[in-house]
Write a protein that holds these residues in place. Sequence first.
Motif, PDB file in Angstrom:
ATOM      1  N   TYR A  50      -0.141  13.988   2.450  1.00  0.00           N
ATOM      2  CA  TYR A  50      -0.931  14.542   1.340  1.00  0.00           C
ATOM      3  C   TYR A  50      -0.269  14.032   0.054  1.00  0.00           C
ATOM      4  O   TYR A  50       0.832  14.457  -0.298  1.00  0.00           O
ATOM      5  CB  TYR A  50      -0.925  16.075   1.414  1.00  0.00           C
ATOM      6  N   ILE A  51      -0.927  13.078  -0.610  1.00  0.00           N
ATOM      7  CA  ILE A  51      -0.295  12.334  -1.713  1.00  0.00           C
ATOM      8  C   ILE A  51      -0.982  12.680  -3.028  1.00  0.00           C
ATOM      9  O   ILE A  51      -2.022  12.105  -3.371  1.00  0.00           O
ATOM     10  CB  ILE A  51      -0.393  10.802  -1.455  1.00  0.00           C
ATOM     11  N   PRO A  52      -0.437  13.638  -3.800  1.00  0.00           N
ATOM     12  CA  PRO A  52      -1.078  14.022  -5.069  1.00  0.00           C
ATOM     13  C   PRO A  52      -1.124  12.838  -6.036  1.00  0.00           C
ATOM     14  O   PRO A  52      -0.251  11.958  -6.003  1.00  0.00           O
ATOM     15  CB  PRO A  52      -0.167  15.127  -5.613  1.00  0.00           C
ATOM     16  N   ASP A  53      -2.136  12.845  -6.900  1.00  0.00           N
ATOM     17  CA  ASP A  53      -2.300  11.774  -7.896  1.00  0.00           C
ATOM     18  C   ASP A  53      -1.372  11.964  -9.089  1.00  0.00           C
ATOM     19  O   ASP A  53      -1.803  11.836 -10.241  1.00  0.00           O
ATOM     20  CB  ASP A  53      -3.755  11.769  -8.418  1.00  0.00           C
ATOM     21  N   VAL A  54      -0.155  12.329  -8.839  1.00  0.00           N
ATOM     22  CA  VAL A  54       0.814  12.460  -9.944  1.00  0.00           C
ATOM     23  C   VAL A  54       2.116  11.814  -9.516  1.00  0.00           C
ATOM     24  O   VAL A  54       2.469  11.813  -8.329  1.00  0.00           O
ATOM     25  CB  VAL A  54       1.098  13.942 -10.310  1.00  0.00           C
ATOM     26  N   HIS A  55       2.831  11.253 -10.503  1.00  0.00           N
ATOM     27  CA  HIS A  55       4.142  10.665 -10.218  1.00  0.00           C
ATOM     28  C   HIS A  55       5.219  11.738 -10.350  1.00  0.00           C
ATOM     29  O   HIS A  55       5.104  12.618 -11.191  1.00  0.00           O
ATOM     30  CB  HIS A  55       4.468   9.560 -11.225  1.00  0.00           C
ATOM     31  N   LEU A  56       6.237  11.658  -9.515  1.00  0.00           N
ATOM     32  CA  LEU A  56       7.406  12.516  -9.688  1.00  0.00           C
ATOM     33  C   LEU A  56       8.615  11.639  -9.425  1.00  0.00           C
ATOM     34  O   LEU A  56       8.806  11.153  -8.301  1.00  0.00           O
ATOM     35  CB  LEU A  56       7.350  13.707  -8.708  1.00  0.00           C
ATOM     36  N   LEU A  57       9.411  11.403 -10.470  1.00  0.00           N
ATOM     37  CA  LEU A  57      10.569  10.523 -10.294  1.00  0.00           C
ATOM     38  C   LEU A  57      11.662  11.255  -9.531  1.00  0.00           C
ATOM     39  O   LEU A  57      11.885  12.462  -9.743  1.00  0.00           O
ATOM     40  CB  LEU A  57      11.114  10.076 -11.652  1.00  0.00           C
ATOM     41  N   THR A  58      12.354  10.532  -8.655  1.00  0.00           N
ATOM     42  CA  THR A  58      13.449  11.137  -7.890  1.00  0.00           C
ATOM     43  C   THR A  58      14.467  11.757  -8.838  1.00  0.00           C
ATOM     44  O   THR A  58      14.969  12.866  -8.595  1.00  0.00           O
ATOM     45  CB  THR A  58      14.123  10.068  -7.004  1.00  0.00           C
ATOM     46  N   SER A  59      14.752  11.075  -9.949  1.00  0.00           N
ATOM     47  CA  SER A  59      15.753  11.594 -10.894  1.00  0.00           C
ATOM     48  C   SER A  59      15.330  12.973 -11.413  1.00  0.00           C
ATOM     49  O   SER A  59      16.156  13.892 -11.508  1.00  0.00           O
ATOM     50  CB  SER A  59      15.965  10.623 -12.045  1.00  0.00           C
ATOM     51  N   GLU A  60      14.039  13.144 -11.713  1.00  0.00           N
ATOM     52  CA  GLU A  60      13.558  14.442 -12.208  1.00  0.00           C
ATOM     53  C   GLU A  60      13.673  15.493 -11.102  1.00  0.00           C
ATOM     54  O   GLU A  60      14.133  16.614 -11.316  1.00  0.00           O
ATOM     55  CB  GLU A  60      12.095  14.313 -12.658  1.00  0.00           C
ATOM     56  N   SER A  61      13.284  15.092  -9.895  1.00  0.00           N
ATOM     57  CA  SER A  61      13.285  16.037  -8.782  1.00  0.00           C
ATOM     58  C   SER A  61      14.715  16.385  -8.341  1.00  0.00           C
ATOM     59  O   SER A  61      14.956  17.446  -7.769  1.00  0.00           O
ATOM     60  CB  SER A  61      12.493  15.418  -7.627  1.00  0.00           C
ATOM     61  N   ARG A  62      15.677  15.524  -8.618  1.00  0.00           N
ATOM     62  CA  ARG A  62      17.082  15.831  -8.292  1.00  0.00           C
ATOM     63  C   ARG A  62      17.728  16.663  -9.400  1.00  0.00           C
ATOM     64  O   ARG A  62      18.707  17.371  -9.160  1.00  0.00           O
ATOM     65  CB  ARG A  62      17.885  14.547  -8.061  1.00  0.00           C
ATOM     66  N   SER A  63      17.150  16.580 -10.617  1.00  0.00           N
ATOM     67  CA  SER A  63      17.776  17.293 -11.739  1.00  0.00           C
ATOM     68  C   SER A  63      17.646  18.814 -11.592  1.00  0.00           C
ATOM     69  O   SER A  63      18.376  19.556 -12.245  1.00  0.00           O
ATOM     70  CB  SER A  63      17.168  16.833 -13.068  1.00  0.00           C
ATOM     71  N   VAL A  64      16.733  19.289 -10.741  1.00  0.00           N
ATOM     72  CA  VAL A  64      16.572  20.744 -10.574  1.00  0.00           C
ATOM     73  C   VAL A  64      17.470  21.300  -9.454  1.00  0.00           C
ATOM     74  O   VAL A  64      17.476  22.502  -9.199  1.00  0.00           O
ATOM     75  CB  VAL A  64      15.092  21.124 -10.285  1.00  0.00           C
ATOM     76  N   LEU A  65      18.220  20.439  -8.790  1.00  0.00           N
ATOM     77  CA  LEU A  65      19.072  20.899  -7.679  1.00  0.00           C
ATOM     78  C   LEU A  65      20.373  21.488  -8.222  1.00  0.00           C
ATOM     79  O   LEU A  65      20.877  21.039  -9.247  1.00  0.00           O
ATOM     80  CB  LEU A  65      19.386  19.727  -6.735  1.00  0.00           C
ATOM     81  N   PRO A  66      20.936  22.491  -7.529  1.00  0.00           N
ATOM     82  CA  PRO A  66      22.177  23.098  -8.029  1.00  0.00           C
ATOM     83  C   PRO A  66      23.371  22.166  -7.792  1.00  0.00           C
ATOM     84  O   PRO A  66      23.333  21.319  -6.892  1.00  0.00           O
ATOM     85  CB  PRO A  66      22.303  24.365  -7.174  1.00  0.00           C
ATOM     86  N   ASP A 121       0.838  -1.200   0.000  1.00  0.00           N
ATOM     87  CA  ASP A 121       0.000   0.000   0.000  1.00  0.00           C
ATOM     88  C   ASP A 121       0.877   1.256   0.000  1.00  0.00           C
ATOM     89  O   ASP A 121       0.428   2.337   0.346  1.00  0.00           O
ATOM     90  CB  ASP A 121      -1.027  -0.009   1.143  1.00  0.00           C
ATOM     91  N   ILE A 122       2.147   1.086  -0.443  1.00  0.00           N
ATOM     92  CA  ILE A 122       3.025   2.259  -0.593  1.00  0.00           C
ATOM     93  C   ILE A 122       2.896   2.748  -2.036  1.00  0.00           C
ATOM     94  O   ILE A 122       3.247   2.023  -2.970  1.00  0.00           O
ATOM     95  CB  ILE A 122       4.507   1.893  -0.312  1.00  0.00           C
ATOM     96  N   PRO A 123       2.367   3.961  -2.251  1.00  0.00           N
ATOM     97  CA  PRO A 123       2.207   4.422  -3.631  1.00  0.00           C
ATOM     98  C   PRO A 123       3.556   4.640  -4.323  1.00  0.00           C
ATOM     99  O   PRO A 123       4.546   5.000  -3.668  1.00  0.00           O
ATOM    100  CB  PRO A 123       1.434   5.735  -3.479  1.00  0.00           C
ATOM    101  N   LEU A 124       3.596   4.389  -5.639  1.00  0.00           N
ATOM    102  CA  LEU A 124       4.847   4.462  -6.400  1.00  0.00           C
ATOM    103  C   LEU A 124       5.184   5.897  -6.803  1.00  0.00           C
ATOM    104  O   LEU A 124       4.295   6.671  -7.157  1.00  0.00           O
ATOM    105  CB  LEU A 124       4.739   3.624  -7.677  1.00  0.00           C
ATOM    106  N   ALA A 125       6.480   6.209  -6.778  1.00  0.00           N
ATOM    107  CA  ALA A 125       6.993   7.498  -7.272  1.00  0.00           C
ATOM    108  C   ALA A 125       6.281   8.705  -6.665  1.00  0.00           C
ATOM    109  O   ALA A 125       5.933   9.660  -7.354  1.00  0.00           O
ATOM    110  CB  ALA A 125       6.928   7.552  -8.807  1.00  0.00           C
ATOM    111  N   ARG A 126       6.019   8.644  -5.371  1.00  0.00           N
ATOM    112  CA  ARG A 126       5.345   9.758  -4.691  1.00  0.00           C
ATOM    113  C   ARG A 126       6.198  10.330  -3.567  1.00  0.00           C
ATOM    114  O   ARG A 126       5.761  11.205  -2.846  1.00  0.00           O
ATOM    115  CB  ARG A 126       4.015   9.308  -4.084  1.00  0.00           C
ATOM    116  N   GLY A 127       7.403   9.772  -3.339  1.00  0.00           N
ATOM    117  CA  GLY A 127       8.236  10.288  -2.258  1.00  0.00           C
ATOM    118  C   GLY A 127       8.002   9.573  -0.945  1.00  0.00           C
ATOM    119  O   GLY A 127       8.280  10.113   0.125  1.00  0.00           O
ATOM    120  N   LEU A 128       7.508   8.319  -1.025  1.00  0.00           N
ATOM    121  CA  LEU A 128       7.277   7.552   0.209  1.00  0.00           C
ATOM    122  C   LEU A 128       8.133   6.277   0.262  1.00  0.00           C
ATOM    123  O   LEU A 128       7.806   5.311   0.956  1.00  0.00           O
ATOM    124  CB  LEU A 128       5.789   7.229   0.357  1.00  0.00           C
ATOM    125  N   GLY A 129       9.226   6.292  -0.481  1.00  0.00           N
ATOM    126  CA  GLY A 129      10.226   5.225  -0.354  1.00  0.00           C
ATOM    127  C   GLY A 129       9.824   3.887  -0.946  1.00  0.00           C
ATOM    128  O   GLY A 129      10.273   2.846  -0.466  1.00  0.00           O
TER     129      GLY A 129
END
Length: 287
Positions: free
Chosen positions: A158-174, A77-85
């Motif tokens: 609060y788990i939005p109904d959208v996926h966010l891949l860690t790789s995408e979310s890390r690509s915006v970091l300096p 019951d852990i949703p995929l690609a939502r930041g919950l490991g």
Amino acid sequence: MKIRIPATSANLGPGFDSCGIALSQYLSIEVLEIAEEWVIKHSLGTDIPNDKSNLLIQTALKIAPDLTPRVLKMTSDIPLARGLGSSSSVIVGGIELANRLGNLNLSQKDKVQIATEIEGHPDNVAPAICGDFVVASYVDGEVHSVKHHFPMCDVIAYIPDVHLLTSESRSVLPASIPYKEAVQASSIANVMIAAILNGNLPLAGVMMEKDRWHEAYRKKLVPHLDQIRNLGHTVGVYGAFLSGAGPTVLILSPEEKTEKMVQELEKLPLSAAINVLSIDKEGIQVF
Ligand code: HSE
């Protein structure tokens, strides 16, 4: 044999790539009969392989290449690609599978080291293994970690109904941040951790919202974070932060404020699941 691994939330704001908590949602793996080939029975969707190409088996075979194939049943019951490991829970499950079926006698420290090497950072895998609140470092290939009791509170996810891949979310970091800013970011993390150890969630919550390492860069991917924070200030919860790489936002709340906070979250325009969770104290369990 059944292996159960908790969901996790990494960072807690300023504890980027270092702090994490285990949560009361789970991946379960039931180990069934010996078979010709590995089979994973699940109903988690067609994107998840049901043969040995599954990350669970890949991880287990990396550690113990000669394991005899089995039929496994996987539920989660852990949703995929939502930041919950979710992927960390699979990696940790694969390590435990190899440990049990291959009689490897791995210590908790061994498991945290191996899992971190596979995942690249310890902040999800360490609490998935140890449970509760874990602070860890991964420097020069070596993991050091400390588990500590997390103060009592509700955890609203609060788990939005959208996926966010860690790789995408890390690509915006300096690639780097100025020295002075790093010193400030580090001091904020230090106070947050000390406040948690002291049981002072009001102060920990304030510091959680002052992160300088990653949230500001990720805000464009998660515009709901600031909205939720503003709601939280009105209701009087402890604090809100991006769970791991997002898009989930976790809100730490005193029990008496939870109902009101959930009602406010339900009014937001984004389609999302809202789960009231607690801290998992045990980490991975084998029954
Ligand atoms: N610390 C990681 C991040 C957790 O924020 O990118 C997600 O894997």
